[in-house]
Scaffold this active site. Sequence first.
Site, short mmCIF file in Angstrom:
data_model
loop_
_atom_site.label_atom_id
_atom_site.label_comp_id
_atom_site.label_asym_id
_atom_site.label_seq_id
_atom_site.Cartn_x
_atom_site.Cartn_y
_atom_site.Cartn_z
N CYS A 300 0.80 -1.22 0.00
CA CYS A 300 0.00 0.00 0.00
C CYS A 300 0.83 1.27 0.00
O CYS A 300 0.48 2.25 -0.69
CB CYS A 300 -0.97 -0.01 1.17
N ARG A 329 6.99 -11.34 5.38
CA ARG A 329 6.47 -11.21 6.74
C ARG A 329 7.15 -12.23 7.64
O ARG A 329 7.38 -13.37 7.25
CB ARG A 329 4.94 -11.41 6.77
N GLN A 347 1.28 -11.10 -3.52
CA GLN A 347 -0.14 -10.79 -3.47
C GLN A 347 -0.63 -10.34 -4.85
O GLN A 347 0.09 -9.67 -5.58
CB GLN A 347 -0.40 -9.65 -2.48
N ASP A 349 -2.35 -7.86 -5.58
CA ASP A 349 -2.76 -6.71 -4.80
C ASP A 349 -3.24 -5.56 -5.68
O ASP A 349 -2.73 -5.35 -6.78
CB ASP A 349 -1.57 -6.22 -3.97
N HIS A 351 -4.95 -1.32 -5.24
CA HIS A 351 -5.44 -0.22 -4.41
C HIS A 351 -6.25 0.71 -5.29
O HIS A 351 -5.78 1.13 -6.35
CB HIS A 351 -4.28 0.50 -3.73
N LYS A 430 -13.01 -4.54 6.91
CA LYS A 430 -12.79 -5.25 5.64
C LYS A 430 -13.85 -6.31 5.41
O LYS A 430 -14.58 -6.70 6.32
CB LYS A 430 -11.40 -5.89 5.63
N HIS A 476 -8.13 -1.16 -0.29
CA HIS A 476 -7.15 -2.24 -0.48
C HIS A 476 -7.91 -3.47 -0.96
O HIS A 476 -8.96 -3.79 -0.40
CB HIS A 476 -6.44 -2.58 0.83
#
Length: 602
Positions: A300, A329, A347, A349, A351, A430, A476
């Site tokens: 992000c 992580r 991911q 991912d 945004h 979320k 997200h």
Amino acid sequence: MEPIGILKEGQIYDLQTAEALNLSGDEIKADNSPESLEILKHSCAHLMAQAIKELYPDAKFFVGPVVKEGFYYDFKTEEKISDEDLPKIEKKMKDLANAKLPIERYEASREEIQTKFANDELKQAVLANITDETLTLYKQGDFEDLCRGPHVPNTRMIRSFKLTRVAGAYLGGDEENEMITRIYGIAFFDKKELNDYIRMLEEAKKRDHRKLGTELELFTFSDEIGAGLPLWLPNGAKLRSKLEHLLYKAHRVRGYEPVRGPEMLKADMWKISGHYDNYKENMYFTTIDEQEYGIKPMNCVGHIQIFKNDLVSYKELPLKFFEYGVVHRHEMSGAMHGLFRVREFTQDDAHIFCTKDQIKDVIIEVLDFVDSLMKVFDFKYEMEVSTKPKKAIGDDAFWEATTKGIMDALDSENLPYGIDEGGGAFYGPKIDIKITDAIGRKWQCGTVQVDMNLPSRFNIEYVNDKGEKEQPVMIHRAILGSFERFVGILTEHCAGEFPFVVAPTQVIFVPIADTHVEYAKSLQKELLENDIDSKIFNMNESLNKRIRMAEKQRVPMIVVVGDEEVANETIALRDRRNREQSNISKKEFIDMLNEIKSGSKI
């Protein structure tokens, strides 16, 4: 069915506690409701601990909670315990259940309990996390343990159970602490439910993605490389690449723009975002030129900087950025599990920057995207709205407004959802996408998160229709969650028999003799030009053995090539499930494959 507890204001109490506290509420009976099973599983955990104590008198116990997959107990003993010891422990549990021991609750002062367990370092560790001065214990026969409950009234009610596996666990989940033993189990009031669950476990063992990943040569792990860092082998890399390409096009036609952020950012960025204070224990840090950097656990912050690179007009909103972002992580060694829990993953991912008025439409569009993808892979799914966690940024007004916005979007489309109280990200509520696989297991996969905190923290703005600068909302969004986890789930869901569109090898050619290999190679080349992967099985084995070898590869299609096929430019397509064969022209074959591919668009 006899009563075993009460439900009052969402809280479960056993009969012993209800009597002690003079409570009344909705009756919980000994059925297979979630509330009754929680009481049973907790009781079964204590029954297991009692059996362990009788078999291993030196055993000391930490905690034994109910978890989604059943229950477990953490303990330590001088003897090494493995899965082979579980039947022995189960037998002792059955003996104790047959003894029909009453399960009794009583209270004691903190001082009394500290004295009682003075020589038990694990119990002292439990006490260190409790501030109450009056505590409760539960006793059955010669066994007692510090516990809040709830429990059934008597061990006679604990009949249908199964111990599933032995694992190692760090004391208190802290890698700095000693490793102790953990045993998992499951319990039901109904024997049929237990037998169904055992059959599911047996099927799950056959489908284990770690086993199939080795058999199908998809991925591997190496201690020399490091724990939790998967190595993708050619077959796995092809599968993953196909999945990436499928999603890439689906993003582009929905108006997403591809971007890419760095994998390492200055620690100052993570301080602004709140990750440094709220997520630091899950991150990796390093120092360069006396400046601290954090390896990204999320994408992000990079996407925010890309948004800030140019002055954005309201006419450009919603602005959608997507990235196959590699993140790291810090996972504890004992928590890692194949592709499901790793230290490096990618991911899918995205945004989405939008106005407050656009939130509802953006969420609905994302959920339509989710639905399209789930249909391609034949997944059923459900949704959960996750609310404010204990560790969070932003005031209550923000959390109430954004949570309501999510629910309103779902309600407007009549989309059913559950509530996960306290399960939100630290920066916003979320929607979690939970898929159900072929054998009924539920998996957390994608997520949609509404965030007004990061736009505020990084002071990002767009120019509104009045020519004024205004803060956008940031959404997200990940649909697969991560490629690693999704490939693991898909492998188990399909039992390694992947859909044609993502199968690492989509066709295997089996030439009858060496004279047919050239034709097989020409077919292979033509398929590759159509983005279809194939292999030729021309090893020095009999035809029947090569066909059997091809069938074990779980590929969608097997093609046998002989004199007739070479002469007529046809192929003999073999249905490996029905052991049947049909002849079609080369063109019909390629057209058919391309049609299958095109039918899998998201």
